[in-house]
Enzyme design. Sequence first.
Site, short mmCIF file in Angstrom:
data_model
loop_
_atom_site.label_atom_id
_atom_site.label_comp_id
_atom_site.label_asym_id
_atom_site.label_seq_id
_atom_site.Cartn_x
_atom_site.Cartn_y
_atom_site.Cartn_z
N HIS A 37 0.85 -1.07 0.04
CA HIS A 37 -0.16 0.14 0.03
C HIS A 37 0.84 1.25 0.04
O HIS A 37 2.16 1.10 -0.10
CB HIS A 37 -0.91 -0.05 1.18
CG HIS A 37 -0.19 -0.33 2.43
ND1 HIS A 37 0.67 0.56 3.05
CD2 HIS A 37 -0.47 -1.22 3.53
CE1 HIS A 37 1.16 0.21 4.12
NE2 HIS A 37 0.39 -0.95 4.59
N HIS A 40 4.03 1.22 2.12
CA HIS A 40 5.23 0.47 1.47
C HIS A 40 5.96 1.50 0.43
O HIS A 40 6.93 1.54 0.45
CB HIS A 40 4.67 -0.56 0.99
CG HIS A 40 4.40 -1.62 2.11
ND1 HIS A 40 3.03 -2.06 1.98
CD2 HIS A 40 4.80 -2.55 3.17
CE1 HIS A 40 2.78 -2.94 3.04
NE2 HIS A 40 3.96 -3.24 3.64
P1 AMP Z 1 4.84 -5.12 6.50
O1 AMP Z 1 4.46 -5.39 4.95
O2 AMP Z 1 3.75 -4.95 7.28
O3 AMP Z 1 6.18 -6.16 7.13
O4 AMP Z 1 5.67 -3.72 6.33
C1 AMP Z 1 6.93 -3.66 5.58
C2 AMP Z 1 7.37 -2.27 5.97
O5 AMP Z 1 6.47 -1.29 5.73
C3 AMP Z 1 7.66 -2.10 7.49
O6 AMP Z 1 8.67 -1.50 7.64
C4 AMP Z 1 6.41 -1.46 8.00
O7 AMP Z 1 6.96 -0.35 9.17
C5 AMP Z 1 6.30 -0.35 6.73
N1 AMP Z 1 4.89 0.36 6.95
C6 AMP Z 1 3.96 -0.37 6.99
N2 AMP Z 1 2.74 0.12 7.15
C7 AMP Z 1 3.35 1.60 6.84
C8 AMP Z 1 2.76 2.87 6.87
N3 AMP Z 1 1.54 3.09 7.22
N4 AMP Z 1 3.60 3.79 7.10
C9 AMP Z 1 4.72 3.80 7.00
N5 AMP Z 1 5.67 2.56 6.82
C10 AMP Z 1 4.75 1.42 7.04
#
Ligand code: AMP
Length: 284
Positions: A37, A40
Amino acid sequence: MPDPIVLKTIVEMSAWSAKALRKDKSIGFVPTMGALHAGHKSLIDRARKENDLIVVSIFVNPTQFGPGEDLDKYPRTFEADEKLCTQAGADALFFPDRKEMYHEASRTYVEVGGLQDVLCGMSRPGHFRGVATVVTKLFNIVRPTRAYFGRKDAQQLRILQTMVRDLNQPVEVVPCEIVREPDGLALSSRNAYLSPRERKQALGLSKTLEHCKQAVAKGERDAMKLIGAMAEMLEEEPDAEIDYVAIVNAATLEDVTTIAGECLAALAVRIGKTRLIDNVRLNA
Ligand code: AMP
């Protein structure tokens, strides 16, 4: 923009990175679990600005899910993810399967003592051990110059910064700001689980944190009072069940009694069956 090259094996990914490094290219790395999203994308955009080449990994890491958690139903949307990576200008997409990442006799883990046991670590034992282990493996495979992590997962970020420092891992960890919906809800792949009624209630998390931040800006320094007010606000949402409401020192993640220096107000709340987290930095 050309599509990123999709690499599914460790040998292919390592060879791609080795070639880039031989040419003195810097590699920016964004590890994810997919269902990408705009949060990311903001990490990829930042990495794009600061590096010659960009690698995004998509791997739903089984070792960071506990029994009864959502490993099997975690959203998997590879085609849309690939499109987002193309638009964001990623050069390579590392998309290994579980067998590729974990040898069946695998027995080595990375643990970051103390920091992994508080906040989300209390209700998700083993979670951060899984995160630290997979991120170390990914660093060894991708060999990035810089790696980008969102402040949305503030505890994860702090743990990984500590791991890189303690193990002298040759990578710079770059923290990135939280991306939110216009109404304040922090973007998360798990928001896809929310019904319209739950989506409305999920807004309680960011509203509560904003309220806390305002109170600190107006001079409130008593952490217990702030926590009490946050819990009261969250309890107004009929389907909200609080996992924790905490105010911690941003570096040590230890509870504070008085807001001083850089602190973090952090929440984990179950809305129906969906566990959501959010946080805000407090500067006294
Ligand atoms: P995930 O796919 O949930 O493991 O997240 C991958 C990376 O994206 C991690 O470093 C998360 O902290 C970052 N991330 C997820 N959601 C957000 C958001 N709303 N704002 C900024 N970074 C995000």
